[in-house]
Write a protein that holds these residues in place. Structure first.
Motif, PDB file in Angstrom:
ATOM      1  N   PRO A 154       0.833  -1.196   0.000  1.00  0.00           N
ATOM      2  CA  PRO A 154       0.000   0.000   0.000  1.00  0.00           C
ATOM      3  C   PRO A 154       0.866   1.244   0.000  1.00  0.00           C
ATOM      4  O   PRO A 154       1.805   1.368   0.770  1.00  0.00           O
ATOM      5  CB  PRO A 154      -0.800  -0.137   1.312  1.00  0.00           C
ATOM      6  CG  PRO A 154      -0.774  -1.587   1.615  1.00  0.00           C
ATOM      7  CD  PRO A 154       0.521  -2.097   1.090  1.00  0.00           C
ATOM      8  N   GLY A 155       0.541   2.179  -0.857  1.00  0.00           N
ATOM      9  CA  GLY A 155       1.310   3.406  -0.955  1.00  0.00           C
ATOM     10  C   GLY A 155       2.346   3.367  -2.051  1.00  0.00           C
ATOM     11  O   GLY A 155       2.942   4.382  -2.384  1.00  0.00           O
ATOM     12  N   GLY A 156       2.615   2.168  -2.608  1.00  0.00           N
ATOM     13  CA  GLY A 156       3.618   2.076  -3.657  1.00  0.00           C
ATOM     14  C   GLY A 156       3.221   2.842  -4.902  1.00  0.00           C
ATOM     15  O   GLY A 156       4.052   3.468  -5.548  1.00  0.00           O
ATOM     16  N   ARG A 157       1.928   2.792  -5.241  1.00  0.00           N
ATOM     17  CA  ARG A 157       1.514   3.522  -6.442  1.00  0.00           C
ATOM     18  C   ARG A 157       1.610   5.026  -6.249  1.00  0.00           C
ATOM     19  O   ARG A 157       1.808   5.774  -7.199  1.00  0.00           O
ATOM     20  CB  ARG A 157       0.090   3.118  -6.812  1.00  0.00           C
ATOM     21  CG  ARG A 157      -0.944   3.402  -5.751  1.00  0.00           C
ATOM     22  CD  ARG A 157      -2.331   2.997  -6.242  1.00  0.00           C
ATOM     23  NE  ARG A 157      -3.367   3.265  -5.278  1.00  0.00           N
ATOM     24  CZ  ARG A 157      -3.703   2.434  -4.321  1.00  0.00           C
ATOM     25  NH1 ARG A 157      -3.060   1.283  -4.194  1.00  0.00           N
ATOM     26  NH2 ARG A 157      -4.662   2.720  -3.469  1.00  0.00           N
ATOM     27  N   TRP A 158       1.493   5.511  -5.001  1.00  0.00           N
ATOM     28  CA  TRP A 158       1.647   6.949  -4.762  1.00  0.00           C
ATOM     29  C   TRP A 158       3.115   7.356  -4.874  1.00  0.00           C
ATOM     30  O   TRP A 158       3.422   8.443  -5.362  1.00  0.00           O
ATOM     31  CB  TRP A 158       1.106   7.311  -3.384  1.00  0.00           C
ATOM     32  CG  TRP A 158      -0.364   7.071  -3.260  1.00  0.00           C
ATOM     33  CD1 TRP A 158      -0.977   6.135  -2.505  1.00  0.00           C
ATOM     34  CD2 TRP A 158      -1.414   7.783  -3.943  1.00  0.00           C
ATOM     35  NE1 TRP A 158      -2.338   6.194  -2.658  1.00  0.00           N
ATOM     36  CE2 TRP A 158      -2.639   7.212  -3.536  1.00  0.00           C
ATOM     37  CE3 TRP A 158      -1.432   8.849  -4.852  1.00  0.00           C
ATOM     38  CZ2 TRP A 158      -3.854   7.670  -4.003  1.00  0.00           C
ATOM     39  CZ3 TRP A 158      -2.642   9.301  -5.320  1.00  0.00           C
ATOM     40  CH2 TRP A 158      -3.839   8.716  -4.899  1.00  0.00           C
ATOM     41  N   ARG A 159       4.027   6.482  -4.419  1.00  0.00           N
ATOM     42  CA  ARG A 159       5.436   6.809  -4.582  1.00  0.00           C
ATOM     43  C   ARG A 159       5.814   6.846  -6.056  1.00  0.00           C
ATOM     44  O   ARG A 159       6.689   7.600  -6.466  1.00  0.00           O
ATOM     45  CB  ARG A 159       6.289   5.775  -3.834  1.00  0.00           C
ATOM     46  CG  ARG A 159       6.214   5.915  -2.323  1.00  0.00           C
ATOM     47  CD  ARG A 159       7.333   5.123  -1.653  1.00  0.00           C
ATOM     48  NE  ARG A 159       7.180   3.697  -1.880  1.00  0.00           N
ATOM     49  CZ  ARG A 159       6.527   2.889  -1.074  1.00  0.00           C
ATOM     50  NH1 ARG A 159       5.951   3.369   0.020  1.00  0.00           N
ATOM     51  NH2 ARG A 159       6.428   1.598  -1.330  1.00  0.00           N
ATOM     52  N   ALA A 160       5.162   6.015  -6.861  1.00  0.00           N
ATOM     53  CA  ALA A 160       5.437   6.029  -8.293  1.00  0.00           C
ATOM     54  C   ALA A 160       4.850   7.254  -8.971  1.00  0.00           C
ATOM     55  O   ALA A 160       5.249   7.608 -10.075  1.00  0.00           O
ATOM     56  CB  ALA A 160       4.886   4.754  -8.946  1.00  0.00           C
ATOM     57  N   ARG A 161       3.901   7.936  -8.316  1.00  0.00           N
ATOM     58  CA  ARG A 161       3.245   9.111  -8.892  1.00  0.00           C
ATOM     59  C   ARG A 161       3.668  10.375  -8.160  1.00  0.00           C
ATOM     60  O   ARG A 161       2.876  11.288  -7.977  1.00  0.00           O
ATOM     61  CB  ARG A 161       1.718   8.935  -8.799  1.00  0.00           C
ATOM     62  CG  ARG A 161       1.176   7.749  -9.587  1.00  0.00           C
ATOM     63  CD  ARG A 161       1.319   7.966 -11.069  1.00  0.00           C
ATOM     64  NE  ARG A 161       0.735   6.862 -11.852  1.00  0.00           N
ATOM     65  CZ  ARG A 161       0.734   6.832 -13.169  1.00  0.00           C
ATOM     66  NH1 ARG A 161       1.291   7.811 -13.858  1.00  0.00           N
ATOM     67  NH2 ARG A 161       0.206   5.800 -13.804  1.00  0.00           N
ATOM     68  N   TRP A 162       4.934  10.424  -7.758  1.00  0.00           N
ATOM     69  CA  TRP A 162       5.386  11.587  -6.993  1.00  0.00           C
ATOM     70  C   TRP A 162       5.290  12.871  -7.803  1.00  0.00           C
ATOM     71  O   TRP A 162       4.979  13.945  -7.263  1.00  0.00           O
ATOM     72  CB  TRP A 162       6.831  11.374  -6.555  1.00  0.00           C
ATOM     73  CG  TRP A 162       7.803  11.242  -7.700  1.00  0.00           C
ATOM     74  CD1 TRP A 162       8.147  10.110  -8.348  1.00  0.00           C
ATOM     75  CD2 TRP A 162       8.531  12.306  -8.343  1.00  0.00           C
ATOM     76  NE1 TRP A 162       9.028  10.371  -9.358  1.00  0.00           N
ATOM     77  CE2 TRP A 162       9.292  11.714  -9.370  1.00  0.00           C
ATOM     78  CE3 TRP A 162       8.616  13.680  -8.155  1.00  0.00           C
ATOM     79  CZ2 TRP A 162      10.131  12.459 -10.194  1.00  0.00           C
ATOM     80  CZ3 TRP A 162       9.455  14.422  -8.966  1.00  0.00           C
ATOM     81  CH2 TRP A 162      10.202  13.815  -9.977  1.00  0.00           C
ATOM     82  N   LEU A 163       5.538  12.780  -9.113  1.00  0.00           N
ATOM     83  CA  LEU A 163       5.500  13.988  -9.930  1.00  0.00           C
ATOM     84  C   LEU A 163       4.082  14.530 -10.048  1.00  0.00           C
ATOM     85  O   LEU A 163       3.855  15.740  -9.972  1.00  0.00           O
ATOM     86  CB  LEU A 163       6.081  13.688 -11.316  1.00  0.00           C
ATOM     87  CG  LEU A 163       6.201  14.897 -12.263  1.00  0.00           C
ATOM     88  CD1 LEU A 163       7.037  15.997 -11.643  1.00  0.00           C
ATOM     89  CD2 LEU A 163       6.789  14.472 -13.598  1.00  0.00           C
ATOM     90  N   GLU A 164       3.110  13.623 -10.221  1.00  0.00           N
ATOM     91  CA  GLU A 164       1.729  14.066 -10.296  1.00  0.00           C
ATOM     92  C   GLU A 164       1.301  14.761  -9.003  1.00  0.00           C
ATOM     93  O   GLU A 164       0.650  15.807  -9.023  1.00  0.00           O
ATOM     94  CB  GLU A 164       0.804  12.872 -10.570  1.00  0.00           C
ATOM     95  CG  GLU A 164       0.825  12.381 -12.005  1.00  0.00           C
ATOM     96  CD  GLU A 164       1.986  11.442 -12.281  1.00  0.00           C
ATOM     97  OE1 GLU A 164       2.879  11.354 -11.416  1.00  0.00           O
ATOM     98  OE2 GLU A 164       2.013  10.817 -13.356  1.00  0.00           O
ATOM     99  N   LEU A 165       1.687  14.192  -7.881  1.00  0.00           N
ATOM    100  CA  LEU A 165       1.329  14.804  -6.600  1.00  0.00           C
ATOM    101  C   LEU A 165       1.975  16.178  -6.450  1.00  0.00           C
ATOM    102  O   LEU A 165       1.349  17.135  -5.985  1.00  0.00           O
ATOM    103  CB  LEU A 165       1.754  13.885  -5.454  1.00  0.00           C
ATOM    104  CG  LEU A 165       0.949  12.592  -5.283  1.00  0.00           C
ATOM    105  CD1 LEU A 165       1.562  11.732  -4.197  1.00  0.00           C
ATOM    106  CD2 LEU A 165      -0.495  12.909  -4.941  1.00  0.00           C
TER     107      LEU A 165
END
Length: 417
Positions: A21-32
């Protein structure tokens, strides 16, 4: 020859690790980062806390430049460049005079548009003309991890041979949860054997440490258990024989194994356990709806260290009634953690899950089962994986032993009509 059923492979889970959990957010750091920057910019412009908000527009050239870093394809920097260019055009359009005016305040968004085009072009060029060895190295590394995981799983399966689905009157099922690929292979072990003089004996254990050394120790313990389980009289003697063999081969006190030994009388349903520093098993009694953790008075030291202490209080005898279920496990189950680093409460979860698999009896007292219905082991496995969110960091094994609807000895002792 003792009765054996069809062999079944242990269910090895997570040969390839699933994202945590949270891995997909780390992969989307630029979007965030872009969303946060856009929100801050909008707040600054709408609240008018800064008299010159147009000075922020050159920052639109940063996202397409960052998007090219470690990008898998050219589409990511190209998409960011398009969005940034569209944002610059919108800013220029809302200025007084329209986009045809190229003086005054319009110079800033026009310069920003040019900067976005240059940043996007450089990002695309860097992605296209960059060193392809990085991508090749990544692919080779992923392939190497997959190969190591496959070898580890093959080694583990060689040690843990398939258990029969039924041994004597008992039904057996086992689940082996392989750890994540970045973790080293563990030394969990289990074995069940039918003896002529001592009923059905089983062992479940966990070797100290990780890696192939732990697997080698596990293989040694399993092989020695298969050899001596038929000849020794008591579980205490069996534990001491395993301890002596471990000390002779690996050196005194150098290696140790937490283990739980159990003996089941297949005629009368008597359960005897000997705990050598291992997590206690759980007894589920559908008849009265009780879930009991089978503690002993004082566990003995682990195998390899058993001579340093006493095993006088390590053995306990329990009634193993018809339709009872005995759940044995390794510490990889109870030491699995969720996102908040809380341990998995196995005994509480078994109490909550056991009513979902309460057996239904026929008019003759036989167990009514459905091939499609999940077993208690299935529910515990799925619940554990949901709790952790991914394969556990340590190998985990669960072994479920189910008693028959009636013991053979009880049927033989029943008076004839």
């Amino acid at each position: 020859m003792h009765p054996r059923g069809a062999a079944r492979e242990p269910a090895a889970v997570a040969a390839a690790p699933t994202p945590r959990p949270g891995g997909r957010w780390r992969a989307r750091w630029l979007e965030l980062a872009v969303v946060v920057a856009a929100a801050v910019t909008a707040a600054v412009c709408l609240t008018k806390v800064w008299p010159n908000p147009l000075v922020l527009t050159p920052l639109l050239a940063i996202p397409p430049a960052l998007a090219g870093i470690w990008a898998a394809t050219v589409w990511r920097p190209l998409a960011y460049g398009f969005v940034a260019l569209a944002a610059a055009a919108v800013v220029d359009a809302v200025l007084r005079g329209g986009i045809t005016v190229t003086t005054g305040a319009h110079l800033v968004p026009l310069a920003t548009a040019g900067a976005v085009l240059v940043a996007t072009a450089l990002s695309l060029a860097g992605r296209t003309l960059g060193d392809p060895g990085i991508t090749v190295d990544q692919a080779q590394q992923e392939l190497q991890i997959a190969n190591v995981a496959s070898v580890a799983e093959a080694v583990q399966r060689a040690v843990l041979s398939p258990l029969p689905e039924q041994l004597g009157p008992l039904k057996l099922s086992v689940v082996y949860l392989a750890a994540a690929a970045e973790a080293r292979v563990g030394g969990d072990l289990y074995e069940v054997t039918y003896t002529e003089d001592h009923g059905i004996r089983l062992i479940i254990g966990d070797v100290r440490g990780k890696g192939l050394g732990a697997v080698e120790v596990a293989a040694d313990i399993v092989g020695r258990f298969r050899e001596v389980a038929h000849s020794v009289g008591t579980l205490n003697e069996l534990a001491h024989r395993l301890d002596a063999g471990l000390s002779r081969r690996w050196g005194q006190y150098e290696e140790f194994v937490t283990a739980l030994l159990a003996e089941i009388d297949p005629d009368r349903g008597k359960l005897t356990i000997l705990n050598c520093g291992h997590p206690p098993p759980i007894l589920v009694s559908p008849a009265d709806g009780e879930v009991t953790v089978l503690e002993v008075r004082a566990p003995a030291p682990p195998l390899g260290l058993i001579t340093l202490g006493s095993d006088a209080g390590a053995k306990q005898v329990y009634a193993f009634k018809p339709n009872d279920q005995l759940l044995l496990y390794t510490d990889g189950v109870t030491e699995a953690r969720d996102a908040s680093r809380e341990f998995y409460p196995l005994d509480e979860r078994v109490k909550a899950l056991a009513p979902q698999v309460q057996p239904k009896l026929t008019m003759t007292g036989k167990l009514r089962t459905s091939a499609s219905a999940p077993t208690l082991l299935d529910l515990v496995r799925d619940d554990l994986l949901r709790y952790v969110g991914a394969p556990p960091d340590d190998d985990a094994a669960l072994l479920l032993v189910r008693a028959p609807a009636a013991w053979p000895g009880a049927r033989q002792a029943a008076p004839a009509r």
